[in-house]
Structure formats: C-alpha cells, structure tokens
Design an enzyme around this catalytic site. Structure first.
Site, PDB file in Angstrom:
ATOM      1  N   GLY A 530       0.967  -1.320  -0.033  1.00  0.00           N
ATOM      2  CA  GLY A 530       0.075   0.074   0.029  1.00  0.00           C
ATOM      3  C   GLY A 530       0.832   1.106  -0.193  1.00  0.00           C
ATOM      4  CB  VAL A 531       1.698   3.734  -2.175  1.00  0.00           C
ATOM      5  CG1 VAL A 531       2.713   4.771  -2.327  1.00  0.00           C
ATOM      6  CG2 VAL A 531       2.339   2.744  -2.743  1.00  0.00           C
ATOM      7  CG  PHE A 534       0.654   7.082   5.072  1.00  0.00           C
ATOM      8  CD1 PHE A 534       1.238   5.813   5.037  1.00  0.00           C
ATOM      9  CD2 PHE A 534      -0.592   7.125   4.401  1.00  0.00           C
ATOM     10  CE1 PHE A 534       0.885   4.735   4.596  1.00  0.00           C
ATOM     11  CE2 PHE A 534      -1.261   6.069   3.935  1.00  0.00           C
ATOM     12  CZ  PHE A 534      -0.462   4.859   3.716  1.00  0.00           C
ATOM     13  CG  ASN A 536       5.955   3.257   0.628  1.00  0.00           C
ATOM     14  OD1 ASN A 536       5.044   3.905   0.086  1.00  0.00           O
ATOM     15  ND2 ASN A 536       7.151   3.237   0.110  1.00  0.00           N
ATOM     16  CB  VAL A 537       1.361  -0.354   3.813  1.00  0.00           C
ATOM     17  CG1 VAL A 537       0.673  -1.640   4.914  1.00  0.00           C
ATOM     18  CG2 VAL A 537       0.761   0.885   4.601  1.00  0.00           C
ATOM     19  CG  ASP A 647     -12.114   7.236   5.451  1.00  0.00           C
ATOM     20  OD1 ASP A 647     -13.087   7.300   4.490  1.00  0.00           O
ATOM     21  OD2 ASP A 647     -11.006   6.963   5.171  1.00  0.00           O
TER      22      ASP A 647
END
Ligand SMILES: *[C@@H]1O[C@H](CO)[C@@H](O)[C@H](O)[C@H]1NC(C)=O
Ligand SMILES: *[C@@H]1O[C@H](CO)[C@@H](O)[C@H](O)[C@H]1NC(C)=O
Length: 867
Positions: A530-531, A534, A536-537, A647
């Site tokens: 994930g990007v 904040f 990266n994951v 969210d």
C-alpha cells in the site's frame, strides 16, 4: 414489442426493455400491456425530443452563489442568471477596509460596471450545501477610477487549501479577465481570500461559486507519457485555461447549462489552410450513455474542424500558450458528423508530437452510429510542455488514399501541483514567499500527507477548525486515528465494568528497527502492499512466519514523540475481533512504524468489483457486513469515549484468511499507482460516502458512520463504486441511484447479477431497508449501528432459512415467506453467524427494524458487549 425493434436510440431501448421486463409479470393481461407500452412510448418520445434540443439537460446546482461585487442593483444578464448585489453579499465578506468602484457605461457586460477594491486582506466565506467539484469563477475588469488604478493592483487569491493566484497583476484595461477553476470541495466552509501584495490592493468584479455535476471529472484519464491509465484526477484542483469549440461560434453561458464559455478555435490554428470547418444540426447529436450534455453541449459536438483536403495528408494543428510549471489535463471532444458511412474515419491524435491516441475509431467507440459524442482525458506532464501545448489530428501514416481527421472541442485544464497551487510554486500552507528551498520540500511533503489525509476520507476533517490547525491534524497518526467524541451523542452502555476487561492497557510489542528491516527485507519495494502520502505499507514476516502489515511513517512528517506515544496507547486499547489490530510499533532513529495484523484477502471492495476476483455469495457478503457492523458498533459504544470512525468505506473493511471482516482506518489500497506519491491515495469514492448532514451542519456524530455504512451496504448489493463518473448522470452516485430504484420497488433490477438468482427476496428487502434507513437525510432518522447489526443478522437468517427450506422441501411454504410480515419476531434456536466468535452470545430473537425500540434493544446490546 415493435418498440424495441425501433427505439429512438439504444439508451431508451435498453431502459424501456428493462422497465418492460420488470413489469411483465404483474401485467400479464395483454391489453394492459399494450396501453402501458403506448404510454411509455409517448413518454419517451416527448422526453427524447426535449433532450435532443441543443442538449437541454437541466442540472440544478445545489450551491449557486453569484455575486456582482460592488453592485448597487442586480445586473440584468442575457443568460438570466441572478447575481447578488453588494449589499446582499455583505454577510459573506470580512475585511477591515473596502471600497466600491463603479463606472456608468462602456463595459462588455453589466457585471463589470462595479468592482470591489480591497486595500487590506479580505475574505469571502460561503457555507456549501454539497461536497465535490465546484466552479469558482473570478471576473476581473480594470475599471477606470481616480483613486485606484486597477491596472496596477497586485494581489494573491487563495481558496481554502488552493493557491489560485499569486502576485497577480492585470496590466490591462481593455478586456475582462475570467479566471475559472474547478475545485474539489472537501470542506463545507469555502473561503476565498484576497491578499494585496507589495503595498498594492486587490480587486474583484464578480464571483461565482457553483456546484458542478459529479460526472464532470472522472478519477481516471490517460497519461501522455506511457499512454497508460492515470488515476487520482479527483485529487487535484483545476484551472480551465482554454475551452475551445472547434469549427464553431463563441458559446456563452447562455447556451451552456453549466455556464461555461467556449471560444472559437481559429486563433489557435497553426496553419488555417490545412483546416476547414463543418457543422450539422444540434438535433442530430445522439448522446450515448456515458456522455451527457453536461460534459459538453450539443452545439459543441455539432461543429468541428477537419482536414482541409482528404486527399492531402496533413495534420491540423492547434497551439496553446501555457504556464510550463504545471501538468495539464486535456479533454478532447469528438463527434463524427462528417462521415457518410460508418468505419470511414480513422485518425491519430498527437500532443506535443507524441502519439496520444493512435488510430482513433469513433465508429467502434460509439456503438456503430454516427454523430455520437465521445471524449477523452489526457494528462500532459509538465516535462513534455516544450514551448506550450500543441494538439494535432492527422491521418494514419500508412494511409495514402483518402483520409480525414477531426476535433470538435478541447478543454485545457491546469492541474494543481503538489503544494496545491495553481499559480506559482507556493501553496497556501507555509505562507508563500519567505520559503527557502528546504522549506518547499517540507511543504510538499505536507501537501502529500494532506492529500492522503483527504483521500482517506474527505469527511475526516473536523470542519470547524480553521486551516491553521492543519499542522496538527497532519501528524503521522491522524490518518490512523478515529476521532473521540463526547458521550452525548452515543447511547453508551452502562456496563462499563465489563467493558474494562476488553481493554488492554499495553502498547503492544515494541519492535527494533533491525527486526522490522529483517521482516520486510529492508523495506524492499517488492514488499509494498500500500502507498500513501504518509509513506508505505509493507508486508513483513515476523517470528515463526507470522505475516504482518508494516506501516512506515514518512520521515518527513514532523511528529511529536509524545503525540505518537499517546496515540499508540489509544490504538492499542482498541481490541476487537472485527477491528484490525495493532501488533506493535517501532520508534527508533526518528522512525515511526506501526505493525498491524496482516489481512491476506485485502479490501472488501476488491471482492465486489474491479478486480475480477470470484464473486462472494450473498451469505458471505452478509457475514462480512455483519462483521464490519460489529466492529463499528464496538467503536461507537464499546469504549469509554465512544469513537467515530469517520472513514467507513469498502476499502477500509479488510478480510482475513477466513474472510472475517475487520474494520481498518486506513486503506491498503493496492491500486494506488506506485511512484506517484503526489497523488493522494483514494480520493475517488470518498465523496460518495460523505454524510450530507455532517457536511451541512458540521456536526460530527456516529450517525455519519451509519450513513457511510449505508453506502457500503449498497455496494454490497449492487457491486459497483459509490461514485462512478463514467456512468450516465443519474447513475453516478450510487446512493441516489439505488434509492430511486428502491422507491420504485424495483431494487432487484440493480442487484449484482452474480448473486441475483440466489438471494431470498425477503432477505434482500430487509437488507435494502436497512441500507435505506442508514442513508436517511437526517442523522436522527438513521438507525444506530446496533440496529443495523440486528437487521443484517435478520437478513442472514432469512437467507439461511431460504436456502435450507429450498433444500429440505420445495413444496412447503418456506420460512422466508412467513417472515415477510415486518413486525413479527423471528425465533431462531441456532445462532445466526460466526459460531466461533467470542462475542457470539448472539440474539436468541431477532427483531425487525420497522418496530424496534431502543429499550428492547438495550438488554441485547449488553449481552453483545458484555463479553
Ligand atoms: C443559443 O441558444 C439560443 C436559444 O436558446 C439560440 O437561438 C442560439 O442560436 C444559440 N446560440 C448558438 C451559438 O447556438
Ligand atoms: C503529424 O504530426 C505528427 C507529430 O507531430 C508527425 O509524426 C506526423 O508525421 C504528422 N503527420 C503528417 C501527415 O504530417
């Protein structure tokens, strides 16, 4: 059924047949059927001929604020639009000093007769009714005045987070200047700020702030560089720098429902001898499903510029001057009104000598009909600008017989840069001119984080805070953390003693940086799942092969240690089977890393649409929704403070190995384009989830989550995104669209075809009712998450009874049909779901939503929470 053979167009045909097929069972008598058909036919003929007339599709903007600054009386305009006078607009304006300037005649339009001069900073603040894209139009005309020489004024204009004009000078008093922007509004308070620069003053003649249709900007375009998909368009603000009607006249706001102006193309043609104009009647333009007159009116599509001579292969070229520091979104409009037959026209489109569309074949794109509008969005990176933008259409290289190439319209839109600026490098945050280069990096990093933040949900802002507070909210953990609310809005469970035991007071495990480096192969890019702005994951492996999601904060983001600590403590208190849990953290060498359990099946959304994963059954979907509802119910009521997620959406519901749903407050969105960190992760769709009441009232309650969850339920049922601008206008917004069908009692028409055959109609009805209630306009009319949960469980029971009943005995009346009276209590001996779940003291009885009472539910809530 002659009608279907000969529909006025395929859109009507399809719609008609869908209506007909939905009606046919009840209307089995053939005479009724005939009358109905005639009526429908009449209706559609009338409807169609209306919409064909110069594309007269109406769009009523929810926000429509027009101000004639400095005017003593309302100007009379040919397009009939009503601008407010200076007095009527005085409530919007805050300034210490303003001066009205007027002339009595000789201006191109009455809105230029007056202006407002601001020797000091001035702000106009507007409360918006609806989020999403808005036109912001600023009209400037340097009137002659003895006190102020408006040509010499120098000023800047900002609009919330966007810098619109920086050090702007008019330098001219002969022509009016229109600055037109298309801004995605995520904050219900819209503030337009005029700041005089260099001891000068600011001025403005007229202001427009008008809602634009959702369908106007799609999230995806094509990038010129790689001729590949470019997503994240909705994360940008735009300035319309050119809007051109090829081969046709000037089109003013009078002839465009959206108040746009289209200028003729002659002035931009590089060689007029290579081009000629063509036109047809506006009535012959046939809009397909995916394009409406809101994209561009029929007058635009009914004229074009084409090659001067079909026997002389040469490009038709247009040149546009642009500010070369920015990327641009080009929207090219095509409509083949010149071919005598289908499949006659193939041509290339070049932008700055690069192939933008190769062998464009309008016949195949338009369902084999002529005169069908088509448009294409292309993103041109600043690095390709050279000395401006050159658009060319020309014959395919290998065709030397006869060929043609056309263009009907073109929009050139400047895209906001990573500092959210549309003029100069400086964004709103950071104060502009004093910035050194080092500072710029931080501002850009900040803007990225902010972008991600917005992407994670436009709704997460605490609206009432002023922009200065963004620094605080921009911290590493803000995108992680749900917001705490006071007790007042939340039906708190009194059994706080039993809740305590749910809370774990530890911080989770503390990892060393070395451990996490090892776990992620030194943060190898191939481990990225994930990007976001904040950081990266990464997918990592710890211990004996336990997979974890490692979220590494961007080292650029300034983050107080204390804040990090507090939020860690907060996060580690949230423990629930249906919340993604924090395993630990790492705080070393300025690194801020959070380690979460890994959810191997990814976001729920990926299993609904867009990724071609095997479709989930209705039962699985119900179980996932129930899981997510439990997680949210726990957030709302299970902790001492009460937490609003802010969210809720299908990308924030993650699925583990066993498809158990867990709510996450971050999207491990896999489709975020790598390496494009300046594109905020997931702005797409966010607006589709936003609670309208929250937007209007700026009061956040847990009912905003309920609203968003209602959208999740609809996505579950229909397997389509919350907002899909590619669809016809009335279908763009899932909530609006599904509610319409629900009202007509035809919801089954929009159910995901993968499951339509296997859903028990009663189960669907229960589910749809719950979704509809969640989407109630006013928060007080929406059920609590607890209520929603009960209804979903009920829907699951109905489904299970249906499936069992079907298997046991087809001839017996099924349990489902007995359950169709909404007010009965269904008793069920077996717990409905999640047999292995710790909190499954499950309902012995399930009560229908239609007659629930808070008191009756209360005891049940306690048993649900009192684990
Ligand atoms: C604009 O619309 C009016 C009718 O509303 C029509 O008479 C006029 O010709 C149109 N202008 C153009 C440029 O097509
Ligand atoms: C049209 O322009 C493109 C790019 O500038 C060029 O490659 C091509 O050869 C031109 N075609 C003709 C027929 O001049």
């Amino acid at each position: 059924m002659e009608i279907e053979k000969n529909p006025r167009n395929s859109e009507t045909g399809r719609f008609l047949s869908s209506i007909l097929s939905s009606l046919s069972p009840p209307f089995s008598s053939s005479s009724t059927m005939t009358i109905l058909l005639v009526l429908l036919l009449l209706f559609f003929n009338v409807f169609e001929s209306c919409s064909a007339v110069s594309g007269a599709v109406s769009f009523t903007p929810e926000d429509n604020i027009l101000i004639d600054c400095g005017a003593g009386s309302r100007p009379e305009l040919p397009d009939g639009r009503e601008f407010k006078t200076d007095k009527e607009a005085s409530d919007y304006l805050k300034t210490k000093n303003d001066v009205r300037v007027s002339v009595s005649a000789h201006v191109p339009s009455p809105i230029y007769l007056n202006a407002k001069v601001f020797p000091e900073e001035a702000t106009y603040s507007f409360s918006l009714k609806r989020p999403g894209y808005h036109w912001v139009r600023l009209h400037f005309f340097a009137l002659k005045d003895n006190r102020y020489d408006l040509r010499r004024s120098t000023f800047s204009v900002t609009a919330n987070r966007y810098a619109l004009l920086h050090n702007f000078k008019i330098n001219n008093n002969s022509i009016p200047i229109l600055k037109e922007y298309l801004l995605n509004m995520t904050d219900p308070t819209f503030t337009l700020k005029f700041e005089p620069m260099n001891n000068s003053f600011a001025f403005i003649n007229a202001i427009e702030v008008v809602s634009a249709p959702d369908s106007l900007i799609a999230d995806e375009g094509t990038s010129l560089l790689s001729v590949d998909r470019f997503s994240g368009l909705t994360g940008h603000g735009y300035q319309v720098v050119y809007r051109v009607n090829m081969g046709g006249p000037l089109i003013t706001s009078k002839n465009d429902t959206l108040g746009r102006t289209w200028i003729p193309d002659a002035a931009f043609l590089e060689d007029k001898n290579l081009a000629k104009e063509a036109s047809t009647s506006v009535n012959s333009i046939r809009y397909p499903l995916a394009v409406t007159p809101l994209i561009a009116p029929a007058i635009v599509y009914s004229t074009l510029t084409e090659m001067a001579d079909v026997h002389v292969p040469a490009n038709v070229s247009w040149k546009f001057d642009v500010d070369k520091a920015f990327d641009y979104l080009l929207r090219l409009h095509f409509c083949d009104i010149v071919s005598k037959a289908l499949n006659d026209l193939y041509f290339n489109v070049y932008i700055n000598a690069k192939m933008a569309i190769s062998g464009l074949d309008l016949s195949s794109l338009s369902g084999s009909r002529l005169a069908v509008p088509y448009y294409k969005d292309i993103v041109v990176n600043a690095s390709f600008l050279g000395d401006g933008i050159k658009v060319q259409v020309g014959p395919l290289n290998h065709i030397n017989w006869k060929s043609n190439a056309i263009l009907n319209g073109l929009e050139v839109m400047k895209m906001s840069n990573s500092a959210d600026s549309l003029d100069g490098e400086h964004g709103v945050v950071g104060g502009g001119s004093e910035l050194s280069h080092n500072d710029t990096v931080i501002v850009i990093g900040f803007a990225m984080a902010l972008g991600a933040f917005v992407g994670l949900g436009a709704m997460v802002y605490k609206w009432r805070k002023r922009p200065q507070d963004w620094h605080k909210r921009n911290s590493f953990s803000n995108w992680l953390l749900p917001l705490h609310v006071g007790h007042n809005n939340i039906p708190l469970n009194k059994g706080s003693g039993s809740q305590k035991s749910n809370l774990c007071s530890g911080l989770g495990r503390r990892f060393t940086l070395a451990e996490l480096q090892e776990a992620t192969n030194n943060f190898d890019s191939s481990a990225i799942i994930g990007v976001g702005g904040f950081g990266n994951v990464y997918l990592g492996t710890i211990g004996e092969g336990t997979r974890v999601a490692v979220k590494r904060g961007n080292p650029q983001s300034e983050q107080g240690i204390n804040e990090f600590q507090t939020e860690l403590q907060m996060l580690s208190k949230l423990r629930h089977r249906h919340l993604v849990s924090l395993i630990g953290y790492c705080k070393e060498n300025d690194e801020m890393i959070l380690v979460y359990e890994y959810m191997s099946n990814g976001p729920y959304r990926d299993h609904l649409y867009g990724k071609n994963l095997p479709p989930l059954s209705w039962k699985q979907r119900l179980q996932i929704c129930i899981g997510a509802a439990r997680g949210l119910h726990y957030l709302h009521t299970g902790t001492a403070q009460g937490i609003i997620h802010r969210d809720v959406k299908t990308t924030n519901i993650l699925l583990d190995d066993a498809f158990v749903a867990k709510v996450a407050d971050f999207g491990l969105s896999k489709d975020t384009p790598m390496g494009q960190t300046h594109i905020s992760t997931a702005v797409k769709g966010s607006f589709g989830y936003l609670d309208p009441e929250y937007f209007r009232s700026q009061q956040l309650t847990e009912k905003s989550d309920v609203y968003s969850f209602g959208v999740v339920l609809l996505e579950t049922l229909c397997a389509r995104p919350a907002i899909n601008p590619q669809l016809p206008r009335e279908q763009v917004n899932l909530a609006d669209w599904a509610r319409q069908w629900k009202r007509k009692g035809l919801l089954e028409k929009v159910v995901d075809p993968h499951i339509a055959g296997s859903i028990n109609p009663e189960s669907m009805k229960k589910f749809a009712n719950a979704a509809e209630k969640c989407l109630a306009e006013d928060g007080v009319d929406r059920p609590s998450m607890g209520d929603v949960l009960w209804n979903l469980e009920y829907a699951l029971q109905l489904q299970e009874a249906f499936t069992e009943g079907k298997m046991e005995d087809e001839s017996k009346p099924s349990e489902a049909s007995t359950a169709s009276q909404p007010s009965i209590l269904v008793s069920s001996a077996s717990p409905p779901i999640d047999n292995n779940q710790e909190d499954n003291k499950g309902p012995g009885e399930v009560q229908a939503i239609d007659d629930h009472s808070e008191n009756a539910m209360f005891a049940q809530f306690q048993s649900l929470n009192g684990r």
